[in-house]
Design an enzyme around this catalytic site. Structure first.
Site, short mmCIF file in Angstrom:
data_model
loop_
_atom_site.label_atom_id
_atom_site.label_comp_id
_atom_site.label_asym_id
_atom_site.label_seq_id
_atom_site.Cartn_x
_atom_site.Cartn_y
_atom_site.Cartn_z
N ARG A 236 -99.70 -9.10 27.83
CA ARG A 236 -99.13 -10.13 26.98
C ARG A 236 -100.20 -10.53 25.96
NH1 ARG A 236 -94.84 -8.80 28.57
NH2 ARG A 236 -93.23 -10.05 29.58
N GLU A 265 -96.73 -13.08 18.30
CA GLU A 265 -95.92 -11.87 18.35
C GLU A 265 -94.55 -12.17 17.74
OE1 GLU A 265 -96.30 -9.38 21.91
OE2 GLU A 265 -94.12 -9.30 21.92
N HIS A 284 -94.30 -4.07 20.93
CA HIS A 284 -93.91 -4.42 22.31
C HIS A 284 -92.83 -3.45 22.83
CE1 HIS A 284 -93.70 -8.03 25.28
NE2 HIS A 284 -93.41 -6.92 25.91
C1 DGY Z 1 -91.75 -6.74 30.58
O1 DGY Z 1 -90.94 -6.17 31.32
O2 DGY Z 1 -92.33 -7.78 30.91
C2 DGY Z 1 -91.95 -6.14 29.24
O3 DGY Z 1 -93.11 -6.58 28.64
C3 DGY Z 1 -90.78 -6.47 28.37
O4 DGY Z 1 -90.88 -7.79 27.95
#
Ligand code: DGY
Length: 323
Positions: A236, A265, A284
């Site tokens: 993240r 983001e 992402h």
């Molecule tokens: C997750 O599964 O957490 C991926 O990053 C998609 O948001």
């Protein structure tokens, strides 16, 4: 038959959506911009189920507008946008989708490493611009074989990345809150965080975002890394201090960055990180394959339908029983 009332704040792969629609009356937000809070609160007045997307914050205020809610699900493994304690206080189950996205996300993490190490995107830009001539002088990449990969956050995805790295002849070290003896059998050695930073030629970050991991990588951490180091973030964005990363890449504290997640983001188009030549950013897409997104959607549907029917969720993050 009376259908369950369900709110969706975004899209879901069609096979899973069709299963849900058989048993549920669905109100779905279909625009790209996030559903405004006041509309969502209004929709939630009589909702029993919520399929939420990562751009929505589920907090105490939202739950107070959802008196009939039994279950919330998200087609993702990460749930840093969800206040789990508040859900539990309200007796609401929360389900995520672990497991099914492991290989896709590990593939993406390793692709970012390969693409950066071999300058694939720079080469493509070079060719596309018509600049490729015999004797061209694009910068060289690095070999991965023999290098040391440091994995920060050794869950299922970390272990899958470690297997890929071993197959490419890399040494693998890892740091995790708890040591993972089973994963060491695939040839990954545990190190403390500080030792890993100093030893790794490439670092891949896979740790979930939490109070403990927010800002885990800042100026001090980048200054402990090798000036030749590659830094890949697939977890993240806020696990990394963006300004510190920008400075580390600009001043040569580390060599190269590749990010599938950013803070903010998305990054604004004129963000200084995007002006650097030693960075690769993807939008992402860790789990973004047709097979994986379908499996995630199906698991989210399993979680939702189980929660609505008062059955345990196949993948529940908090209390695993009905309201
Ligand atoms: C997750 O599964 O957490 C991926 O990053 C998609 O948001």
């Amino acid at each position: 038959m009376n259908k369950y009332k369900v709110v969706m704040t975004g899209g879901l792969m069609v096979p899973a959506l069709e299963r849900i629609q058989k048993e549920c009356a669905v109100k779905q937000w279909e625009k790209v911009d996030p559903i405004p809070r006041e509309i969502l609160f209004d929709w939630l007045k009589d909702a029993e189920g919520l399929i939420v997307t990562g751009n929505i914050r589920v907090d105490e205020e939202l739950l107070q507008h959802a008196p009939k809610l039994k279950v919330i699900v998200q087609a993702a493994v990460g749930y840093d946008n969800i206040d789990i304690e508040a859900c539990t206080r309200h007796g609401i189950l929360f389900g995520n989708t672990p497991g099914v996205l492991v290989d896709a996300t590990a593939d993406l993490a390793f692709s970012l490493l390969l693409c950066s190490a071999r300058r694939i995107h720079e080469g493509w830009d070079f060719v596309r611009a018509g600049s490729w001539r015999p004797g061209y002088n694009m910068s060289f990449g690095i070999d991965l074989a023999g290098k040391t990969l440091g994995i920060v956050g050794m869950g299922q995805i970390g272990a899958a990345v470690a297997k890929r790295a071993r197959a490419f002849g890399m040494n693998v070290i890892y740091y995790n809150r708890n040591r993972r003896i089973d994963d060491e059998k695939i040839g990954a050695t545990y190190e403390t965080f500080d030792v890993l930073l100093g030893k790794a030629d490439c670092v891949i970050v896979l740790t979930p975002l939490s109070k403990e991991t927010r800002g885990l990588f800042g100026r001090e951490q980048f200054s402990r890394m090798k000036p030749t180091a590659y830094f890949i973030n697939v977890s993240r964005g806020p696990v990394v201090d963006t300004d510190a990363l920008l400075d580390a890449l600009k001043t040569g504290k580390i060599a190269y960055g590749a990010l599938d997640v950013t803070d903010p983001e998305p990054l604004p188009g004129d963000h200084p990180l995007l002006k650097l030549s030693n960075i690769l950013v993807t939008p992402h897409i860790g789990s973004a394959t047709t097979e994986t997104r379908t499996a995630m959607a199906q698991l989210a549907a399993d979680n939702l339908l189980a929660g609505l029917a008062g059955r345990p969720l196949p993948a529940c993050v908090n209390i695993n029983k009905g309201k």
